[in-house]
Design an enzyme around this catalytic site. Sequence first.
Site, PDB file in Angstrom:
ATOM      1  CE  LYS A   9      45.364  41.802  47.672  1.00  0.00           C
ATOM      2  NZ  LYS A   9      44.527  42.974  47.649  1.00  0.00           N
ATOM      3  NE  ARG A  67      38.371  40.154  48.668  1.00  0.00           N
ATOM      4  CZ  ARG A  67      39.230  39.397  48.002  1.00  0.00           C
ATOM      5  NH1 ARG A  67      40.519  39.454  48.271  1.00  0.00           N
ATOM      6  NH2 ARG A  67      38.802  38.575  47.053  1.00  0.00           N
TER       7      ARG A  67
HETATM    8  N1  HH2 Z   1      41.950  41.929  46.424  1.00  0.00           N
HETATM    9  C1  HH2 Z   1      41.717  40.916  45.574  1.00  0.00           C
HETATM   10  C2  HH2 Z   1      40.429  40.710  45.053  1.00  0.00           C
HETATM   11  N2  HH2 Z   1      39.396  41.481  45.438  1.00  0.00           N
HETATM   12  N3  HH2 Z   1      38.558  43.272  46.725  1.00  0.00           N
HETATM   13  C3  HH2 Z   1      38.767  44.283  47.576  1.00  0.00           C
HETATM   14  N4  HH2 Z   1      37.748  45.048  47.962  1.00  0.00           N
HETATM   15  N5  HH2 Z   1      40.012  44.545  48.086  1.00  0.00           N
HETATM   16  C4  HH2 Z   1      41.094  43.805  47.736  1.00  0.00           C
HETATM   17  O1  HH2 Z   1      42.224  44.114  48.215  1.00  0.00           O
HETATM   18  C5  HH2 Z   1      40.921  42.731  46.817  1.00  0.00           C
HETATM   19  C6  HH2 Z   1      39.604  42.495  46.315  1.00  0.00           C
HETATM   20  C7  HH2 Z   1      42.840  40.022  45.158  1.00  0.00           C
HETATM   21  O2  HH2 Z   1      42.975  38.917  46.031  1.00  0.00           O
HETATM   22  P1  HH2 Z   1      42.412  37.430  45.757  1.00  0.00           P
HETATM   23  O3  HH2 Z   1      40.937  37.445  45.585  1.00  0.00           O
HETATM   24  O4  HH2 Z   1      42.890  36.550  46.842  1.00  0.00           O
HETATM   25  O5  HH2 Z   1      43.127  36.956  44.449  1.00  0.00           O
HETATM   26  P2  HH2 Z   1      42.641  36.847  42.950  1.00  0.00           P
HETATM   27  O6  HH2 Z   1      42.244  38.184  42.485  1.00  0.00           O
HETATM   28  O7  HH2 Z   1      43.858  36.303  42.221  1.00  0.00           O
HETATM   29  O8  HH2 Z   1      41.491  35.892  42.893  1.00  0.00           O
END
Ligand code: HH2
Length: 280
Positions: free
Chosen positions: A197, A237
């Site tokens: 992040k 995660r």
């Molecule tokens: N962070 C993201 C998405 N979903 N769900 C939970 N429970 N906790 C988190 O911290 C979280 C989440 C964001 O990360 P990522 O999926 O890698 O990116 P993007 O939203 O750009 O697809």
Amino acid sequence: MMGILNVTADSFSDGGRWFETHQAVMRGHEMIAEGADIIDVGGESTRPGASGVPVEEELRRVVPVVAALAGQVRVSIDTTKAEVAAAAVEAGASLINDVSATLWSVAARHGVGWVAMHRLGTPASMQVDPHYGDVVAEVSALLVERAGQAASAGVKEVWIDPGIGFGKTIDHNLQLLAALDKLVATGIPVMVGTSRKGFLGALAASVDGTPAPVEDRLPGSLATATWAMQHGVGMVRVHDVAASVQAAVLVGRMGPGAAPATGSSAQPEHQGIADPGVRA
Ligand code: HH2
């Protein structure tokens, strides 16, 4: 260990890499081989400024991937849309990962687990000057309230997540990570997602202030995942499953309930020194 599978074109760290169904399923298989316990399938990026995806498109992205993986590993669906959550559950998902913390009735109706994540605002606005009086108290209060609503509605498995990076400054993120004990002390299982992040990029910026790019954020991702596991968080995660599983194994071996070493790993320390090929 929850492995991230973004079936999106625009996710902040892996957008476009697993956009086609076959690519996503292949990545899911890789993460299973690396030791993921759950694969978190998402079809809409939640990064700051991301634009929403229509429901039909999100369904098209996630449902075939969930269906292909569900027989082989536990699958969660990362969505804020009730219709997508329901369709993914029909396809085999057994956990709804809900960054809006509003879909507990869907989880109750389908008899599956639910993750309530805290966020302030929406992806369009959340990083525009977020403010809290006491970020730890406010995040914790909201999550405990939502978890209570879910339990009253009959959801048997509820997780809470402080939502690192969702309407939080670097300082807010650090305060929440520093206070994970308080969330764990609620008795509700806690999960956390720090992987790659932005705050990790900012904290690892080069001397001229340029943030570390996503591909250089593994050290911070591992440090924070390790910190979280050490403080009693039940699920992390992550994008980098193999490296995170190594960290988890070490935390497990060093923790208070760790079993004594057995077999070859029980050898006295000095025996490794005799063999130049072995390094602790
Ligand atoms: N962070 C993201 C998405 N979903 N769900 C939970 N429970 N906790 C988190 O911290 C979280 C989440 C964001 O990360 P990522 O999926 O890698 O990116 P993007 O939203 O750009 O697809």
